[in-house]
Design a protein around this motif. Structure first.
Motif, PDB file in Angstrom:
ATOM      1  N   THR A  94      -9.941 -18.418   2.675  1.00  0.00           N
ATOM      2  CA  THR A  94      -8.934 -17.685   3.446  1.00  0.00           C
ATOM      3  C   THR A  94      -9.505 -16.720   4.472  1.00  0.00           C
ATOM      4  OG1 THR A  94      -8.778 -15.809   1.896  1.00  0.00           O
ATOM      5  CG2 THR A  94      -7.443 -17.764   1.407  1.00  0.00           C
ATOM      6  N   GLY A  95     -10.750 -16.267   4.277  1.00  0.00           N
ATOM      7  CA  GLY A  95     -11.318 -15.273   5.182  1.00  0.00           C
ATOM      8  C   GLY A  95     -10.750 -13.880   4.956  1.00  0.00           C
ATOM      9  N   GLU A  96     -10.024 -13.688   3.853  1.00  0.00           N
ATOM     10  CA  GLU A  96      -9.424 -12.395   3.545  1.00  0.00           C
ATOM     11  C   GLU A  96     -10.166 -11.712   2.404  1.00  0.00           C
ATOM     12  OE1 GLU A  96      -5.339 -13.076   2.675  1.00  0.00           O
ATOM     13  OE2 GLU A  96      -4.839 -13.745   4.712  1.00  0.00           O
ATOM     14  N   SER A  97     -10.103 -10.386   2.385  1.00  0.00           N
ATOM     15  CA  SER A  97     -10.757  -9.629   1.323  1.00  0.00           C
ATOM     16  C   SER A  97     -10.084  -9.905  -0.018  1.00  0.00           C
ATOM     17  CB  SER A  97     -10.697  -8.125   1.619  1.00  0.00           C
ATOM     18  OG  SER A  97     -11.433  -7.819   2.784  1.00  0.00           O
ATOM     19  N   PRO A  98     -10.850 -10.231  -1.049  1.00  0.00           N
ATOM     20  CA  PRO A  98     -10.274 -10.516  -2.380  1.00  0.00           C
ATOM     21  C   PRO A  98      -9.988  -9.226  -3.144  1.00  0.00           C
ATOM     22  CG  PRO A  98     -12.635 -10.822  -2.452  1.00  0.00           C
ATOM     23  CD  PRO A  98     -12.314 -10.444  -1.023  1.00  0.00           C
ATOM     24  N   THR A  99      -9.080  -8.416  -2.613  1.00  0.00           N
ATOM     25  CA  THR A  99      -8.840  -7.079  -3.163  1.00  0.00           C
ATOM     26  C   THR A  99      -8.395  -7.121  -4.617  1.00  0.00           C
ATOM     27  OG1 THR A  99      -8.237  -6.256  -0.968  1.00  0.00           O
ATOM     28  CG2 THR A  99      -7.549  -4.927  -2.858  1.00  0.00           C
ATOM     29  N   VAL A 100      -7.477  -8.025  -4.939  1.00  0.00           N
ATOM     30  CA  VAL A 100      -6.946  -8.088  -6.296  1.00  0.00           C
ATOM     31  C   VAL A 100      -8.050  -8.437  -7.289  1.00  0.00           C
ATOM     32  CG1 VAL A 100      -5.362  -9.287  -7.841  1.00  0.00           C
ATOM     33  CG2 VAL A 100      -4.619  -8.672  -5.540  1.00  0.00           C
ATOM     34  N   TYR A 101      -8.832  -9.477  -6.982  1.00  0.00           N
ATOM     35  CA  TYR A 101      -9.915  -9.877  -7.882  1.00  0.00           C
ATOM     36  C   TYR A 101     -10.963  -8.771  -8.015  1.00  0.00           C
ATOM     37  CZ  TYR A 101      -8.342 -14.732  -8.121  1.00  0.00           C
ATOM     38  OH  TYR A 101      -7.622 -15.865  -8.357  1.00  0.00           O
ATOM     39  N   ARG A 102     -11.237  -8.084  -6.910  1.00  0.00           N
ATOM     40  CA  ARG A 102     -12.246  -7.030  -6.954  1.00  0.00           C
ATOM     41  C   ARG A 102     -11.795  -5.891  -7.866  1.00  0.00           C
ATOM     42  NH1 ARG A 102     -16.691  -6.414  -3.987  1.00  0.00           N
ATOM     43  NH2 ARG A 102     -16.085  -7.729  -2.231  1.00  0.00           N
ATOM     44  N   VAL A 109      -8.172   6.787 -13.977  1.00  0.00           N
ATOM     45  CA  VAL A 109      -7.504   7.533 -12.897  1.00  0.00           C
ATOM     46  C   VAL A 109      -8.106   7.149 -11.548  1.00  0.00           C
ATOM     47  CG1 VAL A 109      -7.169   9.826 -11.887  1.00  0.00           C
ATOM     48  CG2 VAL A 109      -6.800   9.472 -14.335  1.00  0.00           C
ATOM     49  N   MET A 110      -9.421   7.095 -11.485  1.00  0.00           N
ATOM     50  CA  MET A 110     -10.111   6.731 -10.244  1.00  0.00           C
ATOM     51  C   MET A 110      -9.717   5.329  -9.770  1.00  0.00           C
ATOM     52  SD  MET A 110     -14.235   6.441  -9.633  1.00  0.00           S
ATOM     53  CE  MET A 110     -14.373   5.092 -10.847  1.00  0.00           C
ATOM     54  N   LEU A 111      -9.721   4.364 -10.666  1.00  0.00           N
ATOM     55  CA  LEU A 111      -9.448   2.989 -10.291  1.00  0.00           C
ATOM     56  C   LEU A 111      -7.982   2.741  -9.953  1.00  0.00           C
ATOM     57  CD1 LEU A 111     -11.653   1.180 -12.949  1.00  0.00           C
ATOM     58  CD2 LEU A 111     -12.074   1.291 -10.496  1.00  0.00           C
ATOM     59  N   VAL A 112      -7.093   3.256 -10.780  1.00  0.00           N
ATOM     60  CA  VAL A 112      -5.664   3.033 -10.552  1.00  0.00           C
ATOM     61  C   VAL A 112      -5.222   3.681  -9.240  1.00  0.00           C
ATOM     62  CG1 VAL A 112      -3.343   3.524 -11.408  1.00  0.00           C
ATOM     63  CG2 VAL A 112      -5.113   2.745 -12.993  1.00  0.00           C
ATOM     64  N   GLY A 113      -5.698   4.895  -8.989  1.00  0.00           N
ATOM     65  CA  GLY A 113      -5.363   5.556  -7.730  1.00  0.00           C
ATOM     66  C   GLY A 113      -5.854   4.770  -6.539  1.00  0.00           C
ATOM     67  N   GLY A 114      -7.102   4.300  -6.597  1.00  0.00           N
ATOM     68  CA  GLY A 114      -7.655   3.526  -5.487  1.00  0.00           C
ATOM     69  C   GLY A 114      -6.905   2.231  -5.246  1.00  0.00           C
ATOM     70  N   TYR A 115      -6.580   1.527  -6.334  1.00  0.00           N
ATOM     71  CA  TYR A 115      -5.891   0.249  -6.168  1.00  0.00           C
ATOM     72  C   TYR A 115      -4.487   0.431  -5.601  1.00  0.00           C
ATOM     73  CZ  TYR A 115      -3.481  -4.095  -7.112  1.00  0.00           C
ATOM     74  OH  TYR A 115      -2.737  -5.232  -6.959  1.00  0.00           O
ATOM     75  N   LEU A 116      -3.747   1.391  -6.131  1.00  0.00           N
ATOM     76  CA  LEU A 116      -2.380   1.609  -5.642  1.00  0.00           C
ATOM     77  C   LEU A 116      -2.371   1.948  -4.159  1.00  0.00           C
ATOM     78  CD1 LEU A 116      -0.819   3.628  -8.627  1.00  0.00           C
ATOM     79  CD2 LEU A 116      -0.485   1.211  -8.056  1.00  0.00           C
ATOM     80  N   GLY A 117      -3.393   2.697  -3.718  1.00  0.00           N
ATOM     81  CA  GLY A 117      -3.485   3.032  -2.298  1.00  0.00           C
ATOM     82  C   GLY A 117      -3.884   1.848  -1.446  1.00  0.00           C
ATOM     83  N   GLU A 118      -4.894   1.081  -1.884  1.00  0.00           N
ATOM     84  CA  GLU A 118      -5.365  -0.057  -1.099  1.00  0.00           C
ATOM     85  C   GLU A 118      -4.333  -1.178  -1.048  1.00  0.00           C
ATOM     86  OE1 GLU A 118      -9.225  -1.746  -1.323  1.00  0.00           O
ATOM     87  OE2 GLU A 118     -10.160   0.114  -2.014  1.00  0.00           O
ATOM     88  N   LEU A 166      -2.767   9.372  -0.437  1.00  0.00           N
ATOM     89  CA  LEU A 166      -2.507   9.845  -1.797  1.00  0.00           C
ATOM     90  C   LEU A 166      -3.350   9.070  -2.808  1.00  0.00           C
ATOM     91  CD1 LEU A 166      -0.941  11.529  -3.852  1.00  0.00           C
ATOM     92  CD2 LEU A 166       0.888   9.802  -3.769  1.00  0.00           C
ATOM     93  N   GLY A 167      -3.428   7.749  -2.640  1.00  0.00           N
ATOM     94  CA  GLY A 167      -4.243   6.941  -3.533  1.00  0.00           C
ATOM     95  C   GLY A 167      -5.711   7.359  -3.482  1.00  0.00           C
ATOM     96  N   PHE A 168      -6.179   7.687  -2.277  1.00  0.00           N
ATOM     97  CA  PHE A 168      -7.564   8.127  -2.118  1.00  0.00           C
ATOM     98  C   PHE A 168      -7.796   9.450  -2.845  1.00  0.00           C
ATOM     99  CE2 PHE A 168     -10.731  10.629   0.273  1.00  0.00           C
ATOM    100  CZ  PHE A 168     -11.831   9.785   0.162  1.00  0.00           C
ATOM    101  N   ILE A 169      -6.863  10.370  -2.722  1.00  0.00           N
ATOM    102  CA  ILE A 169      -6.997  11.681  -3.375  1.00  0.00           C
ATOM    103  C   ILE A 169      -7.025  11.527  -4.897  1.00  0.00           C
ATOM    104  CG2 ILE A 169      -5.826  13.884  -3.789  1.00  0.00           C
ATOM    105  CD1 ILE A 169      -4.793  13.720  -0.889  1.00  0.00           C
ATOM    106  N   ILE A 170      -6.143  10.681  -5.428  1.00  0.00           N
ATOM    107  CA  ILE A 170      -6.107  10.455  -6.877  1.00  0.00           C
ATOM    108  C   ILE A 170      -7.421   9.843  -7.345  1.00  0.00           C
ATOM    109  CG2 ILE A 170      -5.000   9.153  -8.734  1.00  0.00           C
ATOM    110  CD1 ILE A 170      -2.382   9.367  -7.143  1.00  0.00           C
ATOM    111  N   GLY A 171      -7.891   8.835  -6.602  1.00  0.00           N
ATOM    112  CA  GLY A 171      -9.142   8.189  -6.965  1.00  0.00           C
ATOM    113  C   GLY A 171     -10.320   9.150  -6.924  1.00  0.00           C
ATOM    114  N   MET A 172     -10.365  10.000  -5.901  1.00  0.00           N
ATOM    115  CA  MET A 172     -11.450  10.968  -5.781  1.00  0.00           C
ATOM    116  C   MET A 172     -11.410  11.981  -6.914  1.00  0.00           C
ATOM    117  SD  MET A 172     -13.545  10.344  -3.324  1.00  0.00           S
ATOM    118  CE  MET A 172     -14.331  11.943  -3.125  1.00  0.00           C
ATOM    119  N   ALA A 173     -10.209  12.359  -7.340  1.00  0.00           N
ATOM    120  CA  ALA A 173     -10.078  13.315  -8.444  1.00  0.00           C
ATOM    121  C   ALA A 173     -10.698  12.739  -9.720  1.00  0.00           C
ATOM    122  CB  ALA A 173      -8.605  13.654  -8.672  1.00  0.00           C
ATOM    123  N   GLY A 174     -10.449  11.445  -9.962  1.00  0.00           N
ATOM    124  CA  GLY A 174     -11.040  10.800 -11.134  1.00  0.00           C
ATOM    125  C   GLY A 174     -12.554  10.754 -11.040  1.00  0.00           C
ATOM    126  N   TRP A 175     -13.078  10.458  -9.857  1.00  0.00           N
ATOM    127  CA  TRP A 175     -14.526  10.382  -9.663  1.00  0.00           C
ATOM    128  C   TRP A 175     -15.186  11.748  -9.849  1.00  0.00           C
ATOM    129  CZ3 TRP A 175     -17.468  10.404  -4.476  1.00  0.00           C
ATOM    130  CH2 TRP A 175     -18.815  10.046  -4.680  1.00  0.00           C
TER     131      TRP A 175
END
Length: 255
Positions: free
Chosen positions: A91-99, A138-147, A155-164
């Motif tokens: 597809t040439g698309e980023s495999p975001t879900v699998y990642r 917290v880090m992963l869920v926040g990042g995924y919901l944002g991406e 907001l997703g980035f902020i949540i993910g950064m808080a977890g990290w």
């Protein structure tokens, strides 16, 4: 019996390589450097998985859980990289879900390695286990919901950064960091420090990719996937090798 099991594991792994290669090589173009990076990381993860499981019997008993987890991390990553490579090539698309599925499984396991290496040397507080697990989720869920667009990307980035940040606090200044410093075990202290540097420096690649790839659009999908693949190579394989090196320095290992 032990050698027979190791031989069987190696045969199964090689059969997996052969099957994957026969299925996918024809689809991989010589100028598709992103696809090639997916291929290289998948094969490196397979090799690391075989190595970690073969070496498990060579380390002291207390370190074998850590070696098992290291093998699980690279083994799970190998399977997901097979699928991610196929998505990219087709597809040439980023495999975001699998990642993110891969990260949702492997990253908590990597974080729990801090707990397991501490438990290999001294009794470790179960609170460390749960704090690292919660911070990682917290880090992963926040990042995924944002991406994925389920919530605002910022907001997703902020949540993910808080977890990290919470994870970094725990392994540097929290209970995990304090127990490592007081362990009196030179190999553990060295390994723990190297693992912390990977979580600090190596993991910084992911939020930077999020910023430039999703928040500002300053990085194209090709570059972003190559960067993510290189980061996974370091953060999964090197992480496990650090633990193996520390385990091999402990008394009581098999000769």
């Amino acid at each position: 019996m032990k050698k027979l099991k190791l031989f069987a594991l190696t045969v199964v792994a090689l059969m997996g390589v052969t099957g994957a290669a026969n299925a996918e090589t024809v689809l991989l173009a010589s100028d598709d450097f992103v696809g090639i990076s997916f291929w290289l990381v998948s094969m490196a993860c397979l090799a690391a998985t075989v190595f970690f499981f073969l070496e498990r019997s060579s380390v002291p008993a207390g370190w074998r859980v850590s070696m098992t987890v290291a093998g699980l991390v690279t083994g799970i990553a190998f399977v997901h990289y097979i699928y991610m490579r196929e998505v990219w090539i087709m597809t040439g698309e980023s495999p975001t879900v699998y990642r993110y599925i891969d990260w949702l499984i492997t990253v908590p396991l990597l974080m729990l390695e801090f707990y397991f290496v501490l438990a290999a040397v001294n009794k470790s507080d179960s609170g460390i286990f749960w704090r690292l697990m919660i911070g990682t989720l917290v880090m992963l869920v926040g990042g995924y919901l944002g991406e994925a667009g389920y919530i605002n990307a910022t907001l997703g980035f902020i949540i993910g950064m808080a977890g990290w940040v919470y994870i970094l606090y725990e392994v540097f200044s929290g209970e995990a960091g304090k127990r490592a410093a007081k362990s009196g075990n030179k190999a553990l202290v060295t390994a723990f420090g190297a693992m912390r540097m990977i979580v600090t420096v190596g993991w910084a690649i992911y939020p930077l990719g999020y910023i430039f790839g999703y928040l500002t659009g300053g990085v194209d999908a090709n570059s972003l996937n190559v960067i993510y693949n290189a980061a996974d190579f370091l953060n999964k394989i090197a992480f496990g090798l650090i633990i193996w090196a520390a385990a091999m320095q402990q008394p009581g290992r098999a000769k």
